[in-house]
Design a protein around this motif. Structure first.
Motif, PDB file in Angstrom:
ATOM      1  N   LEU A  62       1.088  -0.944  -0.047  1.00 33.54           N
ATOM      2  CA  LEU A  62      -0.181   0.074   0.137  1.00 33.54           C
ATOM      3  C   LEU A  62       0.882   1.278   0.008  1.00 33.54           C
ATOM      4  CD1 LEU A  62      -2.468  -1.014   2.885  1.00 33.54           C
ATOM      5  CD2 LEU A  62      -3.011  -0.873   0.166  1.00 33.54           C
ATOM      6  N   GLN A  63       0.394   2.417  -0.510  1.00 34.90           N
ATOM      7  CA  GLN A  63       0.767   3.547  -0.456  1.00 34.90           C
ATOM      8  C   GLN A  63      -0.137   4.709  -0.393  1.00 34.90           C
ATOM      9  OE1 GLN A  63       3.438   4.131  -3.843  1.00 34.90           O
ATOM     10  NE2 GLN A  63       1.758   4.506  -5.173  1.00 34.90           N
ATOM     11  N   ILE A  64       0.053   5.896   0.346  1.00 33.60           N
ATOM     12  CA  ILE A  64      -0.810   6.968   0.146  1.00 33.60           C
ATOM     13  C   ILE A  64      -0.177   8.275  -0.253  1.00 33.60           C
ATOM     14  CG2 ILE A  64      -1.860   5.923   2.290  1.00 33.60           C
ATOM     15  CD1 ILE A  64      -0.185   7.961   3.923  1.00 33.60           C
ATOM     16  N   THR A  65      -0.831   9.070  -0.610  1.00 33.74           N
ATOM     17  CA  THR A  65      -0.492  10.503  -0.658  1.00 33.74           C
ATOM     18  C   THR A  65      -0.430  11.535   0.638  1.00 33.74           C
ATOM     19  OG1 THR A  65      -1.261  10.214  -3.075  1.00 33.74           O
ATOM     20  CG2 THR A  65      -0.591  12.522  -2.094  1.00 33.74           C
ATOM     21  N   LEU A  66       0.550  11.836   0.991  1.00 36.45           N
ATOM     22  CA  LEU A  66       0.641  12.888   2.229  1.00 36.45           C
ATOM     23  C   LEU A  66      -0.108  14.037   1.823  1.00 36.45           C
ATOM     24  CD1 LEU A  66       4.253  12.049   3.408  1.00 36.45           C
ATOM     25  CD2 LEU A  66       1.836  11.208   4.146  1.00 36.45           C
ATOM     26  N   ASN A  67      -0.678  14.765   2.785  1.00 34.98           N
ATOM     27  CA  ASN A  67      -1.250  15.944   2.739  1.00 34.98           C
ATOM     28  C   ASN A  67      -0.285  17.225   1.970  1.00 34.98           C
ATOM     29  OD1 ASN A  67       0.384  16.790   4.905  1.00 34.98           O
ATOM     30  ND2 ASN A  67      -1.134  18.040   6.126  1.00 34.98           N
ATOM     31  N   ASN A  68       0.907  16.982   1.995  1.00 35.75           N
ATOM     32  CA  ASN A  68       1.668  17.814   1.303  1.00 35.75           C
ATOM     33  C   ASN A  68       1.748  17.350  -0.272  1.00 35.75           C
ATOM     34  OD1 ASN A  68       3.497  15.736   1.190  1.00 35.75           O
ATOM     35  ND2 ASN A  68       4.911  16.748   2.501  1.00 35.75           N
TER      36      ASN A  68
ATOM     37  N   GLN B   5      -3.356  12.763   2.768  1.00 31.89           N
ATOM     38  CA  GLN B   5      -4.658  13.698   2.303  1.00 31.89           C
ATOM     39  C   GLN B   5      -6.085  13.299   2.878  1.00 31.89           C
ATOM     40  OE1 GLN B   5      -4.139  13.360  -2.218  1.00 31.89           O
ATOM     41  NE2 GLN B   5      -2.991  15.408  -2.039  1.00 31.89           N
ATOM     42  N   LYS B   6      -6.710  14.308   2.915  1.00 28.88           N
ATOM     43  CA  LYS B   6      -8.104  13.896   3.286  1.00 28.88           C
ATOM     44  C   LYS B   6      -8.795  12.962   2.429  1.00 28.88           C
ATOM     45  CE  LYS B   6     -12.186  16.813   3.952  1.00 28.88           C
ATOM     46  NZ  LYS B   6     -12.601  18.075   3.869  1.00 28.88           N
ATOM     47  N   SER B   7      -9.293  11.975   2.843  1.00 33.09           N
ATOM     48  CA  SER B   7     -10.087  10.774   2.085  1.00 33.09           C
ATOM     49  C   SER B   7     -11.311  10.166   2.872  1.00 33.09           C
ATOM     50  CB  SER B   7      -9.083  10.031   1.646  1.00 33.09           C
ATOM     51  OG  SER B   7      -8.444   9.286   2.820  1.00 33.09           O
TER      52      SER B   7
ATOM     53  N   ASN C 288     -10.865   5.099   1.135  1.00 28.76           N
ATOM     54  CA  ASN C 288      -9.436   5.041   0.972  1.00 28.76           C
ATOM     55  C   ASN C 288      -8.977   3.743   0.945  1.00 28.76           C
ATOM     56  OD1 ASN C 288      -6.349   5.093   1.709  1.00 28.76           O
ATOM     57  ND2 ASN C 288      -6.688   7.181   1.664  1.00 28.76           N
ATOM     58  N   PRO C 289      -8.135   3.341  -0.224  1.00 33.49           N
ATOM     59  CA  PRO C 289      -7.695   2.069  -0.291  1.00 33.49           C
ATOM     60  C   PRO C 289      -6.852   1.335   0.973  1.00 33.49           C
ATOM     61  CG  PRO C 289      -6.750   3.183  -2.247  1.00 33.49           C
ATOM     62  CD  PRO C 289      -7.458   3.990  -1.024  1.00 33.49           C
ATOM     63  N   VAL C 290      -6.254   2.263   2.049  1.00 34.33           N
ATOM     64  CA  VAL C 290      -5.814   1.913   3.053  1.00 34.33           C
ATOM     65  C   VAL C 290      -6.706   1.175   3.854  1.00 34.33           C
ATOM     66  CG1 VAL C 290      -4.375   2.337   5.058  1.00 34.33           C
ATOM     67  CG2 VAL C 290      -3.574   3.129   3.017  1.00 34.33           C
TER      68      VAL C 290
END
Length: 193
Positions: free
Chosen positions: A42-48, A128-130, A139-141
């Motif tokens: 898994l991976q995410i996009t951070l709020n930045n 990021q907000k999800s 969110n996939p997580v």
């Protein structure tokens, strides 16, 4: 901090006391089951806006928390930051801002980050907000966290803001704690040891 947020912060001890008294938002689940699909894929996009691969978390425990700025539990940011600072060598906390419960996270990513930093000194990563509820926007997580076919055992989605999931050093989901289980509680401390 808005007037509402200040009141909620002051009322936090009353809220947590009442939820414990009436047995609300205090579910605790635990398992020793191994995941069927890898958490580290898994991976995410951070709020930045930067990508964050969970494969970088191998060997550490991870606490994932769905958060909101306008919730009675928002004061948990204080204890989440204390927990993170005290355990940085072996624990990563990641906040997942979500507007899924009572529309209590209406801000954009920059506003959320500033609120957390200025009012609670948050230094742990924020995604990021999800969405975290089970639906098409989840969110996939959180899809992984709430699908037993993926994580090995758990189907429980967040029931309110500030639910906590703990992943062990090998990428297995070990614990779920509902919102009123405080980050500095004995149960959480035992889970991250």
């Amino acid at each position: 901090m808005t007037g509402r947020q200040k009141i909620l912060k002051l009322m936090y001890p009353v809220l947590t006391g009442l939820t414990r008294l009436f047995g609300k938002n205090n579910k605790k689940l635990q398992s020793t089951t191994m995941a069927n699909t890898s958490f580290y894929d898994l991976q995410i996009t951070l709020n930045n806006g930067k990508p964050f691969a969970f494969s970088d978390l191998k060997g550490k425990k991870v606490m994932l928390v769905n958060t909101a700025s306008d919730c009675g539990y928002t004061r948990q940011y204080d204890d989440l930051e204390k927990l993170y600072a005290a355990n940085k060598d072996n624990l990563v906390i990641i906040g997942f801002p979500a507007n899924d419960f009572g529309e209590q996270e209406k801000g954009d990513d920059a506003t959320i980050e500033e609120f957390c930093r200025v009012n609670y000194g948050v230094t742990f990563p924020l995604a990021q907000k999800s969405g975290v509820k089970k639906n098409a926007e989840q969110n996939p997580v959180y899809q992984w966290l709430t699908d037993a076919d993926k994580n090995g055992w758990n189907t429980t989605a967040p029931t309110w803001n500030f639910c906590k999931y703990i992943i062990d050093e090998n990428g297995n989901l070990k614990n779920f704690f509902e919102a009123s289980v405080e980050p500095m509680s004995k149960e959480v401390a035992d889970a991250i040891r």
